[in-house]
Design an enzyme around this catalytic site. Structure first.
Site, PDB file in Angstrom:
ATOM      1  N   GLU A  67      -9.699   3.289  -5.438  1.00  0.00           N
ATOM      2  CA  GLU A  67      -9.219   4.595  -4.975  1.00  0.00           C
ATOM      3  C   GLU A  67      -7.973   5.027  -5.762  1.00  0.00           C
ATOM      4  OE1 GLU A  67     -10.793   4.505  -0.375  1.00  0.00           O
ATOM      5  OE2 GLU A  67      -8.851   3.597  -0.756  1.00  0.00           O
ATOM      6  N   HIS A  93      -2.623   3.348  -4.676  1.00  0.00           N
ATOM      7  CA  HIS A  93      -2.117   2.767  -3.409  1.00  0.00           C
ATOM      8  C   HIS A  93      -0.708   2.198  -3.597  1.00  0.00           C
ATOM      9  CE1 HIS A  93      -5.628   3.164  -0.758  1.00  0.00           C
ATOM     10  NE2 HIS A  93      -6.367   2.944  -1.827  1.00  0.00           N
ATOM     11  N   ASP A 123       0.858  -1.186   0.000  1.00  0.00           N
ATOM     12  CA  ASP A 123       0.000   0.000   0.000  1.00  0.00           C
ATOM     13  C   ASP A 123       0.892   1.234   0.000  1.00  0.00           C
ATOM     14  OD1 ASP A 123      -2.327   1.748   0.360  1.00  0.00           O
ATOM     15  OD2 ASP A 123      -3.343  -0.092   0.978  1.00  0.00           O
TER      16      ASP A 123
HETATM   17  C1  ACM Z   1     -10.986  -0.254   0.560  1.00  0.00           C
HETATM   18  O1  ACM Z   1     -11.618  -0.101   1.607  1.00  0.00           O
HETATM   19  N1  ACM Z   1      -9.997   0.569   0.240  1.00  0.00           N
HETATM   20  C2  ACM Z   1     -11.301  -1.338  -0.366  1.00  0.00           C
END
Ligand code: ACM
Length: 510
Positions: free
Chosen positions: A314, A250, A179
């Site tokens: 995201e 991420h 991440d």
């Molecule tokens: C998430 O909660 N980023 C999948």
């Protein structure tokens, strides 16, 4: 006669269980009759029972406790089993080795809770109540996601985590390995991913945007040998470890290690110290696709899981909009705009996995945006599960209001810091049906199951992980395995089951 309580307190609840009078006693004379192919289940039974009971459970053709594969039980599927306990014999049968592993956990739960202790419990008579159990899971996917990117946990703890998943017949351990704040997967071809990407200078205190930091460096990475051993350890318990490597967002930790993978190749970035959604994402040039394939080759070498998670959620697209290289790529690929590079990127990497015989998994933003060969995890909104299933995706329902364990389990002031907003209490987890109410048979058939999510921005220790995970994971396991909807029945069984969690030393929520 032992109390029938023990069958009633099985978690998850078996599909069919009938108690009969009497009991079988496991003692120093008990031997195992091990049919061909049942050796792994026998080994697991011994491993699980020996610390507390000290019993050797030696193999013998005359053994009273028989474990056998029976192709005639094919109707029970991969994981189903039949267990019969009589006063002088125990018979565990399944069509597949995994079914026997599930039955071993049931035998363990039928014994007094002290059987789960890691310390010798030599005064306890090891009684199994006489019973007939036929047990088949409702959903093939019952998972648990742990984020070891935000806060690293040593592999010794991951083994314990797997042990307790297996007790609950959870069959997928989803390991969130990368991440913005850390990269934990070793990649021989790209050593800086862990050397640089595995460490951050400090961590934000409190929720995203708080503006305060702890000043404490945080880091860690697994070795390939540790992960390979974890995969074997989990497999011996019937648990598949599914790795997640996030892309194209991420990825700040990867960009800190290799800036040329980004949209500004000369920009030096730190491993992110904040929480929230980071606007730096992977570039879309050939080097980046090659990088992802190289990483995934090594990931597939370590993780035999048929499913490989690519993250995908995201991913702000502003960097692509502002990059002439990315805009040119969008044009060259015939895409309507740079935003469409998100689906294109995941399509490229997903195809690569499919060609290697694996199945790509992604987090859905809407359920309608991922390439069709992706298995989709829906998390934002209940309606996304049906959207994705109707579109033809296999779906895992990870709806945040019912499965996100980083949300507090009550609004009591003593709860530790958690994701702000929604409380996810035990009842909400148990009430959550992974199959949407208005799904037709075809869409319902595409819902593989459900899983818990534990994001660890605010969770640094195993004790905190266990406080957030138990007993909520028990509720998800119960619902996912048995489909049981009766809250009062679950609560009654859970009251007995907590003695097992306590025997294991799990620091659960009261
Ligand atoms: C998430 O909660 N980023 C999948």
């Amino acid at each position: 006669m032992p109390a029938p309580r023990s069958v009633l307190t099985l978690v998850p609840r078996p599909s069919e269980a009938a108690l009969r009078p009497g009991h079988f006693t496991l003692d120093a004379d008990t031997a195992l009759r091990i049919g061909a192919g049942a050796e792994p289940a026998a080994e697991l039974l011994r491993t699980l029972l020996s610390p507390a009971t000290g019993l050797s459970l030696r193999p013998s053709p005359e053994g009273q406790l028989a474990l056998a594969l029976d192709p005639g039980l094919g109707g029970l599927g991969e994981e189903g089993y039949e267990l019969t306990v009589d006063p002088h014999a125990v018979l565990l049968r399944a069509a597949h080795p995994t079914g026997l592993l599930r039955g071993v956990q049931t035998i363990r739960q039928l014994l007094p809770p002290q059987a789960l202790s890691e310390a010798p419990e030599r005064g306890t008579p090891w009684l199994l109540p006489c019973a007939d159990i036929t047990d088949v899971p409702r959903h093939p996917w019952r998972g648990a996601m742990l984020d070891v990117a935000r806060h690293f946990q040593p592999v010794s703890y991951l083994r314990r985590y797997v042990d307790v998943l297996a007790l609950h017949k959870i069959n997928v351990f989803h390991l969130h390995l990368t991440d913005d704040q850390g990269w934990r997967m070793p990649v021989a071809a790209r050593p800086k991913l862990t050397e640089i990407g595995g460490h951050r200078a400090e961590s934000q205190i409190g929720p995203a945007g708080s503006g305060t930091y702890d000043g404490v460096p945080h880091g860690g990475a697994y070795t390939r040998a540790e992960l390979a051993a974890l995969v074997r350890y989990a497999a011996a318990r019937g648990v598949t470890v599914m790795p997640e490597i996030e892309m194209p967002g991420h990825v700040r930790a990867a960009l800190a290690a290799y800036p040329s993978l980004g949209n500004h190749p000369d920009r030096a970035l730190d491993v992110w110290t904040r929480w929230g959604v980071c606007d730096t994402v992977l570039g879309v040039h050939d080097e980046v696709l090659d990088f992802c394939r190289t990483v995934l080759e090594e990931v597939m070498d370590v993780f035999p899981s048929p499913y490989i998670h690519l993250g995908g959620e995201e991913c702000p697209t502003a960097e692509w909009t502002h990059s002439s290289a990315a805009r040119e790529r969008a044009v060259a690929e015939g895409l309507p705009n740079p935003e469409a590079l998100h689906g294109w990127f995941l399509g490229q990497i997903g195809d690569f996995l499919v060609r290697r015989g694996r199945r790509p998994v992604g987090w859905a933003e809407t359920g309608a945006e991922l390439p069709l060969d992706f298995t989709v995890m829906t998390w934002r909104d209940q309606s996304h599960t049906l959207t994705a299933a109707r579109r033809g995706h296999p779906v895992i329902n990870a709806y945040h209001r019912a499965t996100y364990l980083d949300h507090a389990q009550s609004d009591a002031p003593h709860e530790p810091p958690a994701q702000p907003g929604t409380v996810v209490d035990l009842r909400a987890v148990h009430a959550h049906d992974p199959v949407p109410e208005d799904a037709d048979a075809e869409a319902a058939g595409r819902v593989l199951g459900t899983q818990t999510q534990l994001w660890t921005e605010f969770v640094t220790t195993p004790a905190h992980i266990e406080y957030l995970t138990y007993p909520r994971l028990c509720a998800l396991a119960d619902r996912g395995w048995s489909g049981a909807t009766d809250w009062a029945d679950f609560r009654a069984r859970l009251d007995g089951h907590t003695a097992r969690l306590d025997a294991l030393g799990i620091r659960r929520h009261p």
